[in-house]
Design a protein around this motif. Sequence first.
Motif, PDB file in Angstrom:
ATOM      1  N   LYS A  14      48.680 -53.065   5.679  1.00  0.00           N
ATOM      2  CA  LYS A  14      47.714 -52.392   4.482  1.00  0.00           C
ATOM      3  C   LYS A  14      46.601 -51.527   5.696  1.00  0.00           C
ATOM      4  CE  LYS A  14      43.397 -53.859   2.211  1.00  0.00           C
ATOM      5  NZ  LYS A  14      42.644 -54.800   1.730  1.00  0.00           N
ATOM      6  N   TYR A  15      45.796 -50.363   4.967  1.00  0.00           N
ATOM      7  CA  TYR A  15      45.519 -49.231   5.625  1.00  0.00           C
ATOM      8  C   TYR A  15      43.986 -50.030   5.666  1.00  0.00           C
ATOM      9  CZ  TYR A  15      48.737 -46.273   6.903  1.00  0.00           C
ATOM     10  OH  TYR A  15      49.925 -45.681   6.857  1.00  0.00           O
ATOM     11  N   THR A  16      42.850 -49.500   6.817  1.00  0.00           N
ATOM     12  CA  THR A  16      41.397 -50.300   6.411  1.00  0.00           C
ATOM     13  C   THR A  16      40.909 -48.957   6.548  1.00  0.00           C
ATOM     14  OG1 THR A  16      41.697 -52.672   7.032  1.00  0.00           O
ATOM     15  CG2 THR A  16      39.460 -51.176   6.859  1.00  0.00           C
ATOM     16  N   GLY A  17      40.308 -47.697   5.834  1.00  0.00           N
ATOM     17  CA  GLY A  17      39.617 -47.203   5.668  1.00  0.00           C
ATOM     18  C   GLY A  17      40.107 -45.825   4.786  1.00  0.00           C
ATOM     19  N   PRO A  18      40.277 -44.343   4.539  1.00  0.00           N
ATOM     20  CA  PRO A  18      39.130 -43.895   5.811  1.00  0.00           C
ATOM     21  C   PRO A  18      37.190 -44.174   5.264  1.00  0.00           C
ATOM     22  CG  PRO A  18      40.375 -42.039   4.770  1.00  0.00           C
ATOM     23  CD  PRO A  18      41.331 -43.671   4.175  1.00  0.00           C
ATOM     24  N   PHE A  19      37.034 -44.393   6.163  1.00  0.00           N
ATOM     25  CA  PHE A  19      35.276 -44.123   5.378  1.00  0.00           C
ATOM     26  C   PHE A  19      34.612 -42.579   5.736  1.00  0.00           C
ATOM     27  CE2 PHE A  19      36.729 -48.280   6.065  1.00  0.00           C
ATOM     28  CZ  PHE A  19      37.008 -48.648   5.535  1.00  0.00           C
ATOM     29  N   THR A  67      44.060 -43.069  14.412  1.00  0.00           N
ATOM     30  CA  THR A  67      43.191 -44.097  14.529  1.00  0.00           C
ATOM     31  C   THR A  67      42.177 -44.790  15.325  1.00  0.00           C
ATOM     32  OG1 THR A  67      43.150 -46.530  13.953  1.00  0.00           O
ATOM     33  CG2 THR A  67      44.466 -45.220  15.651  1.00  0.00           C
ATOM     34  N   ALA A  68      40.745 -44.501  15.514  1.00  0.00           N
ATOM     35  CA  ALA A  68      39.607 -44.145  16.093  1.00  0.00           C
ATOM     36  C   ALA A  68      39.049 -45.791  16.073  1.00  0.00           C
ATOM     37  CB  ALA A  68      39.235 -42.600  16.944  1.00  0.00           C
ATOM     38  N   ALA A  69      38.258 -45.745  17.440  1.00  0.00           N
ATOM     39  CA  ALA A  69      37.096 -46.714  17.044  1.00  0.00           C
ATOM     40  C   ALA A  69      36.998 -46.775  18.645  1.00  0.00           C
ATOM     41  CB  ALA A  69      38.292 -48.378  16.976  1.00  0.00           C
ATOM     42  N   LEU A 116      33.447 -53.332  16.655  1.00  0.00           N
ATOM     43  CA  LEU A 116      34.051 -52.664  17.070  1.00  0.00           C
ATOM     44  C   LEU A 116      34.174 -51.683  15.575  1.00  0.00           C
ATOM     45  CD1 LEU A 116      36.702 -51.632  19.001  1.00  0.00           C
ATOM     46  CD2 LEU A 116      38.002 -52.576  17.072  1.00  0.00           C
ATOM     47  N   ARG A 117      33.379 -50.365  15.758  1.00  0.00           N
ATOM     48  CA  ARG A 117      33.310 -49.676  14.292  1.00  0.00           C
ATOM     49  C   ARG A 117      34.880 -48.734  14.292  1.00  0.00           C
ATOM     50  NH1 ARG A 117      27.049 -48.446  14.978  1.00  0.00           N
ATOM     51  NH2 ARG A 117      26.559 -51.147  14.540  1.00  0.00           N
ATOM     52  N   LEU A 118      34.919 -48.027  12.927  1.00  0.00           N
ATOM     53  CA  LEU A 118      36.555 -47.235  12.923  1.00  0.00           C
ATOM     54  C   LEU A 118      35.185 -45.672  12.900  1.00  0.00           C
ATOM     55  CD1 LEU A 118      39.022 -46.724  12.310  1.00  0.00           C
ATOM     56  CD2 LEU A 118      38.463 -47.157   9.860  1.00  0.00           C
ATOM     57  N   PHE A 119      36.117 -44.489  13.627  1.00  0.00           N
ATOM     58  CA  PHE A 119      35.271 -43.087  13.390  1.00  0.00           C
ATOM     59  C   PHE A 119      35.623 -42.951  12.047  1.00  0.00           C
ATOM     60  CE2 PHE A 119      35.536 -43.140  17.958  1.00  0.00           C
ATOM     61  CZ  PHE A 119      34.013 -42.412  18.474  1.00  0.00           C
ATOM     62  N   PRO A 120      34.542 -42.226  11.550  1.00  0.00           N
ATOM     63  CA  PRO A 120      34.723 -41.120  10.221  1.00  0.00           C
ATOM     64  C   PRO A 120      36.020 -40.481   9.843  1.00  0.00           C
ATOM     65  CG  PRO A 120      33.013 -41.099  10.890  1.00  0.00           C
ATOM     66  CD  PRO A 120      33.309 -41.770  12.478  1.00  0.00           C
ATOM     67  N   LEU A 121      36.924 -40.674   8.827  1.00  0.00           N
ATOM     68  CA  LEU A 121      37.895 -40.191   8.201  1.00  0.00           C
ATOM     69  C   LEU A 121      39.286 -40.593   9.043  1.00  0.00           C
ATOM     70  CD1 LEU A 121      36.649 -36.633   7.717  1.00  0.00           C
ATOM     71  CD2 LEU A 121      36.694 -38.477   6.457  1.00  0.00           C
ATOM     72  N   CYS A 122      39.175 -41.811   9.857  1.00  0.00           N
ATOM     73  CA  CYS A 122      40.146 -42.521  10.419  1.00  0.00           C
ATOM     74  C   CYS A 122      40.653 -43.689   9.490  1.00  0.00           C
ATOM     75  CB  CYS A 122      39.895 -42.848  11.891  1.00  0.00           C
ATOM     76  SG  CYS A 122      39.462 -41.623  13.048  1.00  0.00           S
ATOM     77  N   VAL A 123      41.728 -44.085   9.835  1.00  0.00           N
ATOM     78  CA  VAL A 123      42.795 -44.966   9.712  1.00  0.00           C
ATOM     79  C   VAL A 123      43.052 -46.102  10.923  1.00  0.00           C
ATOM     80  CG1 VAL A 123      42.956 -44.069   7.192  1.00  0.00           C
ATOM     81  CG2 VAL A 123      44.900 -44.459   9.162  1.00  0.00           C
TER      82      VAL A 123
END
Length: 145
Positions: A14-19, A67-69, A116-123
């Motif tokens: 499963k993917y989480t994002g993008p947001f 991906t970037a967090a 830990l936060r996911l950067f915008p437009l990343c998954v």
Amino acid sequence: KVAFSASLLNETDKYTGPFAILTTLVFKRVVTNIGDAYNPQTGVFTAPLRGAYHFQWCISSYKDETTAAVLVKNDQQVFSAWEYRGFFTTMNDDMGISSASNGASLLLEEGDAVSLRLFPLCVIFDYGLHISSFSGHLLFPIHTS
């Protein structure tokens, strides 16, 4: 005694994002949570006492996804990990899984929050082998005199 380790997903593939905005990642599969300082419903670690803590994380992507967090302490960005793939791959290129990781030792006061936060437009990608993870532990308490 304080230590936790968690992977992103309980289920598989499963993917989480993008947001659109920086989004707290909730690592749901908790394998260790000594001291119950990590909250698997919110993804936030709350320091139960003043001390030096160490955190580490691994984030994964699949094929040409980026991906970037970032590790965040009380809304302040500390360190990040990036795996930027889109520019370097082609439509016919099956690159498989790639990952990025980082770690940090932080002085935390009682009640400080770390996530830990996911950067915008990343998954971020995870599957049954639990390749995206977040861990932390108390190195030693620091008492004020």
